[in-house]
Design an enzyme around this catalytic site. Structure first.
Site, PDB file in Angstrom:
ATOM      1  N   TYR A  56      -5.187  47.489  67.091  1.00  0.00           N
ATOM      2  CA  TYR A  56      -4.811  46.172  67.620  1.00  0.00           C
ATOM      3  C   TYR A  56      -4.207  46.317  69.019  1.00  0.00           C
ATOM      4  O   TYR A  56      -4.591  45.601  69.955  1.00  0.00           O
ATOM      5  CB  TYR A  56      -3.808  45.526  66.652  1.00  0.00           C
ATOM      6  CG  TYR A  56      -3.513  44.076  66.947  1.00  0.00           C
ATOM      7  CD1 TYR A  56      -4.431  43.089  66.634  1.00  0.00           C
ATOM      8  CD2 TYR A  56      -2.310  43.695  67.538  1.00  0.00           C
ATOM      9  CE1 TYR A  56      -4.159  41.752  66.889  1.00  0.00           C
ATOM     10  CE2 TYR A  56      -2.032  42.371  67.801  1.00  0.00           C
ATOM     11  CZ  TYR A  56      -2.959  41.401  67.476  1.00  0.00           C
ATOM     12  OH  TYR A  56      -2.692  40.078  67.736  1.00  0.00           O
TER      13      TYR A  56
ATOM     14  N   LYS B 227      -5.793  44.737  72.387  1.00  0.00           N
ATOM     15  CA  LYS B 227      -5.095  43.682  73.140  1.00  0.00           C
ATOM     16  C   LYS B 227      -4.720  44.160  74.542  1.00  0.00           C
ATOM     17  O   LYS B 227      -4.734  43.376  75.500  1.00  0.00           O
ATOM     18  CB  LYS B 227      -3.877  43.201  72.356  1.00  0.00           C
ATOM     19  CG  LYS B 227      -4.238  42.496  71.052  1.00  0.00           C
ATOM     20  CD  LYS B 227      -5.138  41.281  71.272  1.00  0.00           C
ATOM     21  CE  LYS B 227      -5.463  40.544  69.991  1.00  0.00           C
ATOM     22  NZ  LYS B 227      -6.224  39.318  70.195  1.00  0.00           N
TER      23      LYS B 227
ATOM     24  N   ASP C 279     -20.639  34.760  63.677  1.00  0.00           N
ATOM     25  CA  ASP C 279     -19.907  36.009  63.487  1.00  0.00           C
ATOM     26  C   ASP C 279     -19.832  36.684  64.856  1.00  0.00           C
ATOM     27  O   ASP C 279     -20.844  37.158  65.387  1.00  0.00           O
ATOM     28  CB  ASP C 279     -20.646  36.899  62.483  1.00  0.00           C
ATOM     29  CG  ASP C 279     -19.921  38.219  62.258  1.00  0.00           C
ATOM     30  OD1 ASP C 279     -18.999  38.544  63.039  1.00  0.00           O
ATOM     31  OD2 ASP C 279     -20.290  38.928  61.303  1.00  0.00           O
TER      32      ASP C 279
ATOM     33  N   SER D 110      -8.625  28.979  61.268  1.00  0.00           N
ATOM     34  CA  SER D 110      -7.268  29.155  60.718  1.00  0.00           C
ATOM     35  C   SER D 110      -6.278  29.402  61.852  1.00  0.00           C
ATOM     36  O   SER D 110      -6.665  29.531  63.018  1.00  0.00           O
ATOM     37  CB  SER D 110      -7.233  30.332  59.728  1.00  0.00           C
ATOM     38  OG  SER D 110      -7.516  31.534  60.391  1.00  0.00           O
ATOM     39  N   GLY D 111      -5.004  29.438  61.478  1.00  0.00           N
ATOM     40  CA  GLY D 111      -3.956  29.925  62.371  1.00  0.00           C
ATOM     41  C   GLY D 111      -3.892  29.292  63.746  1.00  0.00           C
ATOM     42  O   GLY D 111      -3.998  28.065  63.914  1.00  0.00           O
TER      43      GLY D 111
HETATM   44  P1  NAP Z   1      -5.946  34.355  61.777  1.00  0.00           P
HETATM   45  O1  NAP Z   1      -5.343  33.179  61.105  1.00  0.00           O
HETATM   46  O2  NAP Z   1      -6.307  35.555  60.971  1.00  0.00           O
HETATM   47  O3  NAP Z   1      -7.192  33.847  62.614  1.00  0.00           O
HETATM   48  C1  NAP Z   1      -8.185  34.710  63.089  1.00  0.00           C
HETATM   49  C2  NAP Z   1      -9.389  33.883  63.445  1.00  0.00           C
HETATM   50  O4  NAP Z   1     -10.393  34.768  63.986  1.00  0.00           O
HETATM   51  C3  NAP Z   1      -9.988  33.182  62.237  1.00  0.00           C
HETATM   52  O5  NAP Z   1     -10.353  31.886  62.580  1.00  0.00           O
HETATM   53  C4  NAP Z   1     -11.227  34.017  61.926  1.00  0.00           C
HETATM   54  O6  NAP Z   1     -12.233  33.166  61.379  1.00  0.00           O
HETATM   55  C5  NAP Z   1     -11.614  34.495  63.321  1.00  0.00           C
HETATM   56  N1  NAP Z   1     -12.427  35.708  63.254  1.00  0.00           N
HETATM   57  C6  NAP Z   1     -12.052  36.925  62.820  1.00  0.00           C
HETATM   58  N2  NAP Z   1     -13.115  37.768  62.841  1.00  0.00           N
HETATM   59  C7  NAP Z   1     -14.179  37.028  63.286  1.00  0.00           C
HETATM   60  C8  NAP Z   1     -15.554  37.323  63.488  1.00  0.00           C
HETATM   61  N3  NAP Z   1     -16.076  38.525  63.243  1.00  0.00           N
HETATM   62  N4  NAP Z   1     -16.348  36.328  63.951  1.00  0.00           N
HETATM   63  C9  NAP Z   1     -15.847  35.100  64.192  1.00  0.00           C
HETATM   64  N5  NAP Z   1     -14.561  34.761  64.014  1.00  0.00           N
HETATM   65  C10 NAP Z   1     -13.733  35.723  63.557  1.00  0.00           C
HETATM   66  O7  NAP Z   1      -4.958  34.943  62.882  1.00  0.00           O
HETATM   67  P2  NAP Z   1      -4.186  34.261  64.101  1.00  0.00           P
HETATM   68  O8  NAP Z   1      -2.828  34.827  64.089  1.00  0.00           O
HETATM   69  O9  NAP Z   1      -4.379  32.806  64.145  1.00  0.00           O
HETATM   70  O10 NAP Z   1      -4.958  34.950  65.296  1.00  0.00           O
HETATM   71  C11 NAP Z   1      -5.578  34.235  66.374  1.00  0.00           C
HETATM   72  C12 NAP Z   1      -5.468  35.072  67.635  1.00  0.00           C
HETATM   73  O11 NAP Z   1      -4.094  35.155  68.006  1.00  0.00           O
HETATM   74  C13 NAP Z   1      -5.939  36.524  67.461  1.00  0.00           C
HETATM   75  O12 NAP Z   1      -6.638  36.948  68.582  1.00  0.00           O
HETATM   76  C14 NAP Z   1      -4.641  37.289  67.322  1.00  0.00           C
HETATM   77  O13 NAP Z   1      -4.762  38.625  67.703  1.00  0.00           O
HETATM   78  C15 NAP Z   1      -3.759  36.491  68.266  1.00  0.00           C
HETATM   79  N6  NAP Z   1      -2.329  36.693  68.056  1.00  0.00           N
HETATM   80  C16 NAP Z   1      -1.714  36.269  66.902  1.00  0.00           C
HETATM   81  C17 NAP Z   1      -0.348  36.497  66.744  1.00  0.00           C
HETATM   82  C18 NAP Z   1       0.400  36.054  65.519  1.00  0.00           C
HETATM   83  O14 NAP Z   1       1.582  36.413  65.400  1.00  0.00           O
HETATM   84  N7  NAP Z   1      -0.194  35.319  64.619  1.00  0.00           N
HETATM   85  C19 NAP Z   1       0.363  37.132  67.750  1.00  0.00           C
HETATM   86  C20 NAP Z   1      -0.286  37.538  68.893  1.00  0.00           C
HETATM   87  C21 NAP Z   1      -1.626  37.308  69.040  1.00  0.00           C
HETATM   88  P3  NAP Z   1     -13.242  33.534  60.204  1.00  0.00           P
HETATM   89  O15 NAP Z   1     -12.541  34.490  59.289  1.00  0.00           O
HETATM   90  O16 NAP Z   1     -13.533  32.200  59.572  1.00  0.00           O
HETATM   91  O17 NAP Z   1     -14.426  34.112  60.880  1.00  0.00           O
END
Ligand code: NAP
Length: 261
Positions: free
Chosen positions: A166, A170, A72, A29-30
């Site tokens: 978080y 980070k 996982d 996702s994302g």
């Molecule tokens: P997201 O849509 O919630 O994606 C999170 C991803 O991490 C999903 O693919 C999820 O896949 C995977 N994940 C979570 N727990 C896991 C586990 N135990 N094992 C394997 N995979 C796992 O959020 P996102 O915003 O795209 O986040 C991606 C990265 O960007 C993160 O590190 C986040 O901290 C960083 N980030 C995001 C933002 C923002 O504004 N969106 C800003 C700064 C940084 P499954 O659930 O399928 O396992």
């Protein structure tokens, strides 16, 4: 004659990832799903991982040649199996994008020790472990690039959006990036952090539609909006590719100026 006049490689060619095996975590996702598409478009052999197999299968269906491995990342044995599977299948890992992460809004009073540990496991221990498991292959094949997807919240606090687990994780990832870069610079591995500001995803679900969140971002961000996913593409490709062979240990913060204050 300078190398720029003798080389047939153009500046844009250096951003390409042809013949590079790239492992992207959190690709269901994302940001991670988007990153997999961008890296594939740049020519990479992409391997995607997350827990949700159905989402990964959908993604690789769109990306000819891409491979999905469910794992996982809170599990040590899954992390080992993941890297072993990629090495078994492709013989190398050139680029590791440590993107998987968790975070939830909650006051510290409501954070359990278990949740704090889970966040540290997924956001810090897993990237450290995957880097450690991938490094020998990178060194054997002349080098590699590790892109740790941290956050602007690895550099500044988050409140009024409360999430101590978080910010702690980070911040840990940002300094892990520096230390790994120092340990591996002479072995050919570059390690950098890509630090996004606010972007729409499952993690930030609702923020892009919720009026209060929009007002909060508009009044606090110099560029008064959330980012769009494509606005991370340049930074991602720069850090992942040979376009940044002299760049290591750094954080590239893509946040509309949030942390410039
Ligand atoms: P997201 O849509 O919630 O994606 C999170 C991803 O991490 C999903 O693919 C999820 O896949 C995977 N994940 C979570 N727990 C896991 C586990 N135990 N094992 C394997 N995979 C796992 O959020 P996102 O915003 O795209 O986040 C991606 C990265 O960007 C993160 O590190 C986040 O901290 C960083 N980030 C995001 C933002 C923002 O504004 N969106 C800003 C700064 C940084 P499954 O659930 O399928 O396992």
């Amino acid at each position: 004659m300078s190398s720029t006049t003798t080389s047939s490689v153009t500046p844009l060619d250096r951003f390409r990832l042809d013949d590079h095996v790239v492992l992207v975590t959190g690709a269901s996702s994302g940001l991670g799903e988007h990153f997999a598409r961008v890296l594939h478009a740049a020519g990479a052999q992409v391997v995607v991982t997350a827990r949700r197999a159905d989402r990964l299968e959908q993604l690789v269906g769109d990306l000819p040649g891409a491979v999905a491995v469910t794992a996982d990342l809170s599990s040590e044995s899954d992390r080992e199996r993941l890297v072993a599977t990629v090495l078994d299948r492709f013989g190398r890992i050139d680029v590791l994008v440590n993107n998987a992460g968790v975070g939830e809004k909650m006051a510290v009073e409501n954070e359990s020790v278990d949740w704090f540990r889970t966040a540290m496991e997924v956001n810090v221990t897993a990237p450290w472990h995957l880097a450690k498991l991938s490094a020998p292959s990178m060194i054997e094949h002349g080098g590699g690039s590790i892109v740790n997807v941290a956050s602007m919240l690895g550099h500044v606090g988050s409140t009024p959006v409360k999430q101590a687990h978080y910010c702690a994780s980070k911040g840990g990832m940002v300094n892990l990036t520096r230390e790994l870069a120092l340990q591996w610079a002479r072995k050919g591995i570059r390690v950098n952090a890509l630090c996004p500001g606010w972007f729409p995803s499952e993690m930030t679900e609702g923020m892009d539609t919720d009026e209060a969140s929009q007002a909060f971002i508009a009044s606090n961000s110099p560029i008064p909006r959330m980012g769009e996913l494509h606005e991370l593409d340049g930074a991602l490709l720069l850090l992942a590719s040979p376009a940044s062979t002299f760049l290591t240990g750094q954080s590239l913060i893509v946040d509309g100026g949030w942390t410039a204050r």
